[in-house]
Scaffold this motif. Structure first.
Motif, PDB file in Angstrom:
ATOM      1  N   ASN A  49      62.445  42.174  26.124  1.00 33.44           N
ATOM      2  CA  ASN A  49      61.062  41.872  26.515  1.00 33.44           C
ATOM      3  C   ASN A  49      60.074  42.614  25.626  1.00 33.44           C
ATOM      4  N   PHE A  50      60.402  43.852  25.302  1.00 28.46           N
ATOM      5  CA  PHE A  50      59.565  44.682  24.438  1.00 28.46           C
ATOM      6  C   PHE A  50      60.466  45.526  23.548  1.00 28.46           C
ATOM      7  N   TRP A  51      60.057  45.725  22.320  1.00 31.45           N
ATOM      8  CA  TRP A  51      60.683  46.723  21.461  1.00 31.45           C
ATOM      9  C   TRP A  51      59.987  48.048  21.721  1.00 31.45           C
ATOM     10  N   GLU A  52      60.771  49.116  21.797  1.00 32.64           N
ATOM     11  CA  GLU A  52      60.223  50.465  21.886  1.00 32.64           C
ATOM     12  C   GLU A  52      60.617  51.208  20.625  1.00 32.64           C
ATOM     13  N   PHE A  53      59.842  52.189  20.287  1.00 26.99           N
ATOM     14  CA  PHE A  53      60.062  52.902  19.032  1.00 26.99           C
ATOM     15  C   PHE A  53      60.506  54.327  19.310  1.00 26.99           C
ATOM     16  N   GLY A  54      61.745  54.430  19.746  1.00 30.01           N
ATOM     17  CA  GLY A  54      62.319  55.732  20.039  1.00 30.01           C
ATOM     18  C   GLY A  54      61.933  56.219  21.422  1.00 30.01           C
ATOM     19  N   ASN A  55      62.622  57.216  21.880  1.00 33.34           N
ATOM     20  CA  ASN A  55      62.394  57.799  23.191  1.00 33.34           C
ATOM     21  C   ASN A  55      61.896  59.231  23.038  1.00 33.34           C
ATOM     22  N   GLU A  56      60.855  59.572  23.762  1.00 31.12           N
ATOM     23  CA  GLU A  56      60.323  60.928  23.813  1.00 31.12           C
ATOM     24  C   GLU A  56      60.155  61.561  22.431  1.00 31.12           C
ATOM     25  N   PRO A  57      59.264  61.015  21.620  1.00 36.21           N
ATOM     26  CA  PRO A  57      59.105  61.539  20.256  1.00 36.21           C
ATOM     27  C   PRO A  57      58.668  62.995  20.187  1.00 36.21           C
ATOM     28  N   LEU A  58      58.113  63.537  21.269  1.00 37.91           N
ATOM     29  CA  LEU A  58      57.735  64.953  21.245  1.00 37.91           C
ATOM     30  C   LEU A  58      58.948  65.864  21.078  1.00 37.91           C
ATOM     31  N   ALA A  59      60.135  65.360  21.406  1.00 33.49           N
ATOM     32  CA  ALA A  59      61.356  66.166  21.307  1.00 33.49           C
ATOM     33  C   ALA A  59      62.137  65.915  20.024  1.00 33.49           C
ATOM     34  N   TRP A  60      61.638  65.023  19.170  1.00 37.45           N
ATOM     35  CA  TRP A  60      62.384  64.703  17.949  1.00 37.45           C
ATOM     36  C   TRP A  60      62.471  65.916  17.029  1.00 37.45           C
TER      37      TRP A  60
ATOM     38  N   SER B 113      56.898  36.304  17.592  1.00 40.43           N
ATOM     39  CA  SER B 113      56.670  36.292  19.043  1.00 40.43           C
ATOM     40  C   SER B 113      57.136  37.563  19.738  1.00 40.43           C
ATOM     41  N   ASP B 114      57.809  38.447  19.033  1.00 46.43           N
ATOM     42  CA  ASP B 114      58.283  39.681  19.654  1.00 46.43           C
ATOM     43  C   ASP B 114      57.098  40.533  20.102  1.00 46.43           C
ATOM     44  N   ARG B 115      57.342  41.330  21.147  1.00 45.05           N
ATOM     45  CA  ARG B 115      56.291  42.179  21.706  1.00 45.05           C
ATOM     46  C   ARG B 115      56.734  43.641  21.646  1.00 45.05           C
ATOM     47  N   TYR B 116      55.746  44.547  21.765  1.00 48.42           N
ATOM     48  CA  TYR B 116      56.010  45.958  21.481  1.00 48.42           C
ATOM     49  C   TYR B 116      55.397  46.871  22.521  1.00 48.42           C
ATOM     50  N   LEU B 117      56.211  47.778  23.017  1.00 51.01           N
ATOM     51  CA  LEU B 117      55.750  48.847  23.887  1.00 51.01           C
ATOM     52  C   LEU B 117      55.656  50.079  22.992  1.00 51.01           C
ATOM     53  N   GLY B 118      54.455  50.528  22.764  1.00 54.09           N
ATOM     54  CA  GLY B 118      54.224  51.498  21.698  1.00 54.09           C
ATOM     55  C   GLY B 118      54.812  52.867  21.886  1.00 54.09           C
ATOM     56  N   LEU B 119      55.187  53.230  23.066  1.00 51.41           N
ATOM     57  CA  LEU B 119      55.586  54.614  23.268  1.00 51.41           C
ATOM     58  C   LEU B 119      56.395  54.715  24.547  1.00 51.41           C
TER      59      LEU B 119
ATOM     60  N   ALA C  70      47.130  54.735  19.815  1.00 51.39           N
ATOM     61  CA  ALA C  70      46.195  53.721  20.308  1.00 51.39           C
ATOM     62  C   ALA C  70      45.215  53.306  19.219  1.00 51.39           C
ATOM     63  N   LYS C  71      44.748  54.262  18.453  1.00 51.61           N
ATOM     64  CA  LYS C  71      43.780  53.968  17.382  1.00 51.61           C
ATOM     65  C   LYS C  71      44.394  53.092  16.304  1.00 51.61           C
ATOM     66  N   VAL C  72      45.603  53.427  15.880  1.00 48.73           N
ATOM     67  CA  VAL C  72      46.243  52.719  14.766  1.00 48.73           C
ATOM     68  C   VAL C  72      46.862  51.395  15.206  1.00 48.73           C
ATOM     69  N   ASP C  73      47.477  51.377  16.380  1.00 49.06           N
ATOM     70  CA  ASP C  73      48.304  50.228  16.773  1.00 49.06           C
ATOM     71  C   ASP C  73      47.890  49.545  18.065  1.00 49.06           C
ATOM     72  N   GLY C  74      46.895  50.064  18.769  1.00 50.05           N
ATOM     73  CA  GLY C  74      46.528  49.548  20.075  1.00 50.05           C
ATOM     74  C   GLY C  74      46.469  48.036  20.189  1.00 50.05           C
ATOM     75  N   PRO C  75      45.748  47.348  19.302  1.00 49.32           N
ATOM     76  CA  PRO C  75      45.638  45.888  19.449  1.00 49.32           C
ATOM     77  C   PRO C  75      46.961  45.128  19.271  1.00 49.32           C
ATOM     78  N   GLN C  76      47.965  45.759  18.662  1.00 59.46           N
ATOM     79  CA  GLN C  76      49.247  45.088  18.447  1.00 59.46           C
ATOM     80  C   GLN C  76      50.256  45.379  19.559  1.00 59.46           C
ATOM     81  N   LEU C  77      49.897  46.257  20.483  1.00 59.83           N
ATOM     82  CA  LEU C  77      50.836  46.679  21.510  1.00 59.83           C
ATOM     83  C   LEU C  77      50.665  45.891  22.792  1.00 59.83           C
ATOM     84  N   SER C  78      51.765  45.749  23.520  1.00 62.71           N
ATOM     85  CA  SER C  78      51.725  45.131  24.845  1.00 62.71           C
ATOM     86  C   SER C  78      51.596  46.177  25.932  1.00 62.71           C
ATOM     87  N   GLY C  79      51.699  47.443  25.569  1.00 62.11           N
ATOM     88  CA  GLY C  79      51.565  48.525  26.531  1.00 62.11           C
ATOM     89  C   GLY C  79      52.086  49.823  25.963  1.00 62.11           C
ATOM     90  N   LEU C  80      51.903  50.879  26.735  1.00 65.89           N
ATOM     91  CA  LEU C  80      52.455  52.189  26.434  1.00 65.89           C
ATOM     92  C   LEU C  80      53.135  52.693  27.692  1.00 65.89           C
TER      93      LEU C  80
END
Length: 197
Positions: free
Chosen positions: A23-34, A74-80, A95-105
């Motif tokens: 339904n959504f692509w996510e870009f990694g989990n919990e990036p604060l811990a990377w 048609s793919d959708r993206y959950l930014g975080l 949000a500033k860089v990618d907000g309009p392309q995201l389906s949510g956070l």
């Protein structure tokens, strides 16, 4: 890894081999811990100390979306999928860089108060504290709005939910107290118009 070709490869694998489109692509989990950001996976080590900045994460997400969209428009993206409703640099910049392309956070929510692992009053009190769903989602929304004032309708989702504290969740969640806690939490989420994923 911050590898756009690797991101495209994963998307192609899901589309063409598994025939399963998330339904959504996510870009990694919990990036604060990377700790391995930008390092080739074959060279990762437990001693790595390469965190990701808000700007680097937003750029990575931007590049991934552009590359995947070229193949699958048609793919959708959950930014975080953040560990908490925290880190304004990460959330506001994304949000500033990618907000309009995201389906949510999304973020993870583990409400707790001191003593909520042993006291039912404290356990339930967390639902009325600053760590409850309405307060933390409002904080997420304010960080998103600071980065992208036109993204006020961007959904905020809770990707993980459990009675805290992290990492030793309240044992009261495993007995009868856990049932009204979850029911009250769902009511808070519905009232606040949030979505559980």
């Amino acid at each position: 890894e911050n590898s756009t070709p690797a991101a495209v490869h994963v998307a192609q694998y899901f589309h063409n081999v598994l025939h399963f489109v998330p339904n959504f692509w996510e870009f990694g989990n919990e990036p604060l811990a990377w700790t391995h950001y930008g390092l080739n996976r074959t060279h990762w080590s437990t001693t790595d100390a390469s965190p990701v900045s808000g700007a680097a994460y937003a750029t990575m997400v931007h590049d991934y979306i552009a590359a995947i969209k070229a193949f699958y428009p048609s793919d959708r993206y959950l930014g975080l999928q953040n560990s908490c409703a925290c880190n304004p640099s990460l959330i506001t910049t994304l949000a500033k860089v990618d907000g309009p392309q995201l389906s949510g956070l999304a973020y993870h929510e583990y409400p707790w108060l001191n003593g909520s692992s042993t006291s039912a009053a404290q356990f339930f009190g967390a639902l009325a504290s600053v760590r409850n769903i309405p307060n933390t989602t409002a904080h997420m929304e304010s960080m998103v709005a600071a980065g992208c004032p036109t993204c006020n309708s961007l959904p905020i989702s809770i990707g993980e939910y459990q009675a805290g504290p992290v990492p030793n969740h309240s044992p009261l969640a495993g007995n009868y107290s856990g049932a009204p806690f979850i029911v009250a939490s769902v009511i808070q989420a519905l009232t606040d118009n949030e979505v559980f994923l």
